[in-house]
Scaffold this motif. Structure first.
Motif, PDB file in Angstrom:
ATOM      1  N   LEU A 166       0.836  -1.198   0.000  1.00  0.00           N
ATOM      2  CA  LEU A 166       0.000   0.000   0.000  1.00  0.00           C
ATOM      3  C   LEU A 166       0.872   1.250   0.000  1.00  0.00           C
ATOM      4  CD1 LEU A 166      -2.644   1.560   0.119  1.00  0.00           C
ATOM      5  CD2 LEU A 166      -2.636   1.242   2.596  1.00  0.00           C
ATOM      6  N   PHE A 167       1.871   1.302   0.865  1.00  0.00           N
ATOM      7  CA  PHE A 167       2.711   2.503   0.915  1.00  0.00           C
ATOM      8  C   PHE A 167       3.525   2.664  -0.373  1.00  0.00           C
ATOM      9  CE2 PHE A 167       1.390   2.543   5.263  1.00  0.00           C
ATOM     10  CZ  PHE A 167       1.290   3.902   5.525  1.00  0.00           C
ATOM     11  N   LYS A 168       3.855   1.576  -1.019  1.00  0.00           N
ATOM     12  CA  LYS A 168       4.516   1.647  -2.325  1.00  0.00           C
ATOM     13  C   LYS A 168       3.565   2.287  -3.343  1.00  0.00           C
ATOM     14  CE  LYS A 168       8.101   0.706  -4.827  1.00  0.00           C
ATOM     15  NZ  LYS A 168       9.221   1.616  -4.728  1.00  0.00           N
ATOM     16  N   ARG A 169       2.288   1.881  -3.324  1.00  0.00           N
ATOM     17  CA  ARG A 169       1.298   2.474  -4.238  1.00  0.00           C
ATOM     18  C   ARG A 169       1.054   3.946  -3.930  1.00  0.00           C
ATOM     19  NH1 ARG A 169      -1.764  -2.016  -2.833  1.00  0.00           N
ATOM     20  NH2 ARG A 169      -3.457  -0.689  -2.088  1.00  0.00           N
ATOM     21  N   LEU A 170       1.119   4.323  -2.645  1.00  0.00           N
ATOM     22  CA  LEU A 170       0.876   5.723  -2.261  1.00  0.00           C
ATOM     23  C   LEU A 170       1.928   6.665  -2.841  1.00  0.00           C
ATOM     24  CD1 LEU A 170      -0.171   5.381   1.493  1.00  0.00           C
ATOM     25  CD2 LEU A 170      -1.652   5.700  -0.505  1.00  0.00           C
ATOM     26  N   ASP A 228      -3.697  -0.572   9.010  1.00  0.00           N
ATOM     27  CA  ASP A 228      -3.386  -2.001   8.830  1.00  0.00           C
ATOM     28  C   ASP A 228      -2.043  -2.183   8.126  1.00  0.00           C
ATOM     29  OD1 ASP A 228      -5.754  -2.812  10.031  1.00  0.00           O
ATOM     30  OD2 ASP A 228      -6.788  -3.231   8.137  1.00  0.00           O
ATOM     31  N   ALA A 229      -1.687  -1.251   7.247  1.00  0.00           N
ATOM     32  CA  ALA A 229      -0.447  -1.349   6.482  1.00  0.00           C
ATOM     33  C   ALA A 229       0.728  -0.628   7.147  1.00  0.00           C
ATOM     34  CB  ALA A 229      -0.667  -0.769   5.084  1.00  0.00           C
ATOM     35  N   ALA A 230       0.456   0.136   8.200  1.00  0.00           N
ATOM     36  CA  ALA A 230       1.518   0.912   8.864  1.00  0.00           C
ATOM     37  C   ALA A 230       2.560  -0.023   9.472  1.00  0.00           C
ATOM     38  CB  ALA A 230       0.917   1.816   9.939  1.00  0.00           C
ATOM     39  N   GLY A 231       3.756   0.498   9.619  1.00  0.00           N
ATOM     40  CA  GLY A 231       4.888  -0.297  10.075  1.00  0.00           C
ATOM     41  C   GLY A 231       5.051  -0.346  11.579  1.00  0.00           C
ATOM     42  N   PHE A 232       4.063  -0.860  12.270  1.00  0.00           N
ATOM     43  CA  PHE A 232       4.215  -1.095  13.709  1.00  0.00           C
ATOM     44  C   PHE A 232       5.270  -2.188  13.887  1.00  0.00           C
ATOM     45  CE2 PHE A 232      -0.015   0.722  13.325  1.00  0.00           C
ATOM     46  CZ  PHE A 232      -0.058   1.619  14.383  1.00  0.00           C
ATOM     47  N   ASP A 292       5.204   8.841   7.678  1.00  0.00           N
ATOM     48  CA  ASP A 292       6.241   9.051   6.666  1.00  0.00           C
ATOM     49  C   ASP A 292       5.989   8.144   5.466  1.00  0.00           C
ATOM     50  OD1 ASP A 292       7.083   6.544   7.616  1.00  0.00           O
ATOM     51  OD2 ASP A 292       9.186   7.105   7.620  1.00  0.00           O
ATOM     52  N   CYS A 293       6.824   8.279   4.444  1.00  0.00           N
ATOM     53  CA  CYS A 293       6.614   7.575   3.173  1.00  0.00           C
ATOM     54  C   CYS A 293       6.664   6.057   3.303  1.00  0.00           C
ATOM     55  CB  CYS A 293       7.641   8.043   2.144  1.00  0.00           C
ATOM     56  SG  CYS A 293       9.358   7.797   2.663  1.00  0.00           S
ATOM     57  N   ASP A 294       7.341   5.530   4.312  1.00  0.00           N
ATOM     58  CA  ASP A 294       7.396   4.084   4.534  1.00  0.00           C
ATOM     59  C   ASP A 294       6.290   3.597   5.462  1.00  0.00           C
ATOM     60  OD1 ASP A 294       9.722   3.749   2.978  1.00  0.00           O
ATOM     61  OD2 ASP A 294      10.976   4.308   4.680  1.00  0.00           O
TER      62      ASP A 294
END
Length: 150
Positions: A4-8, A24-28, A95-97
């Protein structure tokens, strides 16, 4: 980085996504935490860094009062609950990641348990460390009965 973050990366300004999908896609990390940097919204001063779990982030977004996860206490920590020095959310961004939060806040009084406005008061120079600011409130009076750890 999640798909998802790659698509963003190619998303246009004002594109919208459901918050749950982003979280759900965040880097916890493996402990379910994400670093959160608090910055004073009007001055740009970086005040502190702490950790949030998803519950703390969702509470912060829904109430406007910044809530962190205290690793030392093992529970939610609403900034200012013991000192009275609260943070109110102005805006939040990943952030972007998707693995670090930046929160623009309105901080009342000092953000640091040392009584200073910012936790970042130890300047590292070429051959020494220098204290950049004085406490604005004596930490012993700020936390007369509270645990002073973050």
């Amino acid at each position: 980085m999640s798909d998802l973050f790659k698509r963003l990366e190619k998303a246009g300004a004002n594109s919208r996504y459901p918050l749950a999908e982003i979280l759900d896609a965040a880097g916890f990390n493996a402990d379910g935490l994400i670093p959160a940097i608090a910055q004073q919204h009007d001055s740009g001063d970086v005040l502190m860094m702490a950790w949030m779990n998803r519950e703390a982030l969702e509470e912060t977004l829904s109430t406007g009062r910044v809530c962190y996860w205290s690793r030392s206490r093992g529970k939610l920590w609403r900034k200012g609950e013991t000192s009275g020095q609260q943070q109110h959310l102005v805006s939040a961004a990943l952030d972007c990641d998707g693995d670090t939060l930046l929160m623009q806040v309105d901080q009342t009084g000092p953000a640091c348990h040392s009584g200073r406005r910012s936790c970042f008061y130890v300047a590292l120079e070429s051959n020494q460390a220098r204290i950049k600011s004085d406490p604005i409130i004596d930490p012993d009076s700020l936390y007369a009965t509270a645990d002073r750890s973050h």
